[in-house]
Write a protein that holds these residues in place. Sequence first.
Motif, PDB file in Angstrom:
ATOM      1  N   UNK A 165       0.853  -1.202   0.027  1.00 25.97           N
ATOM      2  CA  UNK A 165       0.092  -0.008   0.025  1.00 25.97           C
ATOM      3  C   UNK A 165       0.808   1.154   0.027  1.00 25.97           C
ATOM      4  N   UNK A 166       1.969   1.097   0.348  1.00 26.01           N
ATOM      5  CA  UNK A 166       2.896   2.459   0.470  1.00 26.01           C
ATOM      6  C   UNK A 166       3.888   2.650  -0.310  1.00 26.01           C
ATOM      7  N   UNK A 167       3.836   4.090  -1.074  1.00 27.34           N
ATOM      8  CA  UNK A 167       4.916   4.537  -1.798  1.00 27.34           C
ATOM      9  C   UNK A 167       5.415   5.914  -1.288  1.00 27.34           C
ATOM     10  N   UNK A 168       6.633   5.600  -0.695  1.00 26.96           N
ATOM     11  CA  UNK A 168       7.207   6.549   0.150  1.00 26.96           C
ATOM     12  C   UNK A 168       8.270   7.247  -0.762  1.00 26.96           C
ATOM     13  N   UNK A 169       7.977   8.363  -1.082  1.00 23.41           N
ATOM     14  CA  UNK A 169       8.960   9.469  -1.864  1.00 23.41           C
ATOM     15  C   UNK A 169       8.610  10.675  -1.564  1.00 23.41           C
ATOM     16  N   UNK A 170       9.903  11.564  -1.599  1.00 24.16           N
ATOM     17  CA  UNK A 170       9.476  12.972  -1.454  1.00 24.16           C
ATOM     18  C   UNK A 170       9.859  13.462  -0.293  1.00 24.16           C
ATOM     19  N   UNK A 171      10.885  14.646  -0.244  1.00 19.22           N
ATOM     20  CA  UNK A 171      11.139  15.150   0.792  1.00 19.22           C
ATOM     21  C   UNK A 171      10.914  16.900   0.667  1.00 19.22           C
ATOM     22  N   UNK A 172      11.437  17.645   1.522  1.00 18.95           N
ATOM     23  CA  UNK A 172      11.087  19.156   1.487  1.00 18.95           C
ATOM     24  C   UNK A 172      10.839  19.610   0.161  1.00 18.95           C
ATOM     25  N   UNK A 173      12.053  19.522  -0.590  1.00 16.98           N
ATOM     26  CA  UNK A 173      12.263  20.068  -1.889  1.00 16.98           C
ATOM     27  C   UNK A 173      11.530  19.187  -2.929  1.00 16.98           C
ATOM     28  N   UNK A 174      10.950  17.939  -2.613  1.00 21.55           N
ATOM     29  CA  UNK A 174      10.633  17.097  -3.859  1.00 21.55           C
ATOM     30  C   UNK A 174       9.242  16.622  -3.786  1.00 21.55           C
ATOM     31  N   UNK A 175       8.453  16.990  -2.514  1.00 23.25           N
ATOM     32  CA  UNK A 175       7.164  16.088  -2.192  1.00 23.25           C
ATOM     33  C   UNK A 175       6.131  16.559  -3.247  1.00 23.25           C
ATOM     34  N   UNK A 176       6.206  17.734  -3.559  1.00 23.72           N
ATOM     35  CA  UNK A 176       5.210  18.091  -4.393  1.00 23.72           C
ATOM     36  C   UNK A 176       5.239  17.356  -5.823  1.00 23.72           C
ATOM     37  N   UNK A 177       6.345  17.114  -6.265  1.00 25.36           N
ATOM     38  CA  UNK A 177       6.618  16.230  -7.438  1.00 25.36           C
ATOM     39  C   UNK A 177       6.337  14.931  -7.295  1.00 25.36           C
ATOM     40  N   UNK A 178       6.747  14.235  -5.977  1.00 20.35           N
ATOM     41  CA  UNK A 178       6.261  12.976  -5.645  1.00 20.35           C
ATOM     42  C   UNK A 178       4.924  12.634  -5.620  1.00 20.35           C
ATOM     43  N   UNK A 179       4.159  13.805  -5.007  1.00 21.57           N
ATOM     44  CA  UNK A 179       2.651  13.436  -4.872  1.00 21.57           C
ATOM     45  C   UNK A 179       1.998  13.568  -6.522  1.00 21.57           C
ATOM     46  N   UNK A 180       2.459  14.422  -7.100  1.00 19.78           N
ATOM     47  CA  UNK A 180       1.963  14.388  -8.431  1.00 19.78           C
ATOM     48  C   UNK A 180       2.202  13.031  -9.023  1.00 19.78           C
ATOM     49  N   UNK A 181       3.418  12.214  -8.711  1.00 26.20           N
ATOM     50  CA  UNK A 181       3.767  11.124  -9.348  1.00 26.20           C
ATOM     51  C   UNK A 181       3.092   9.940  -8.669  1.00 26.20           C
TER      52      UNK A 181
END
Length: 220
Positions: A185-201
């Motif tokens: 169930x979990x896809x863990x990716x994205x940190x402060x500088x990249x979490x918006x991109x990660x959420x879009x992905x």
Amino acid sequence: MIKENVRGILESLSDNVVLVAATKTRTVEEIKEAIAGGIAVIGENYVQEAERKHDALGGIVPFHLVGHLQKNKVKKAVRIFDMIQTLDSGELAMLVNRECEKIKKVMPVLIEVNSAEEAQKSGISPDQVDIFLSSIIELPHIRIEGLMTMGPFSQDEEAIRSAFKRTKQLFDHIGARYPQLSHWQYLSMGMSDSYRIALACGANMVRIGSSLFGVRERNN
Ligand SMILES: *Cc1c(COP(=O)(O)O)cnc(C)c1O
């Protein structure tokens, strides 16, 4: 300030997304403030540091290991952590399984993917994840729940996006291919500088430190 930062980010996230506070180098007081703001999961990088904070907080929130796990720390790690996000070798999987068996625990784990395929990075190379997974799927004391990735050490948004997209494809592929993984169930990716991109992905777990607590000292 920390409380407000947490609230601001939580408000921007959809309900299905888990916000993990990346708390390496942060004090117990800072972590308590983040929890007061709504943080429900702590991510720590080092076993010893996590142990100290875990004792101080008395188990009020689950702890995830988000840093590399050394083999000689497994015994301690399985007692402290509620999830290991950085499973990256068969040997480590066996050790975690064995130590969990001793304390009658089933450890939720994420497989760490080296999505940027940078040689110095830990994680399983994307084209090896399938075979790695099939080699550990029968271990009874680990429960494989998804994938984690760091992405490239780069400011290049396109490089980050492409690594995250690839990881999302892998996540979907495995979910479809291994229906027996009932907790996938979990896809863990994205940190402060990249979490918006990660959420879009397609990320549904983000690990955020500096946007909650402020910038860290270098070398931490
Ligand atoms: C430190 C860390 C983060 C958070 O990084 P920030 O840039 O401070 O948001 C996320 N994941 C891992 C594995 C980390 O070590």
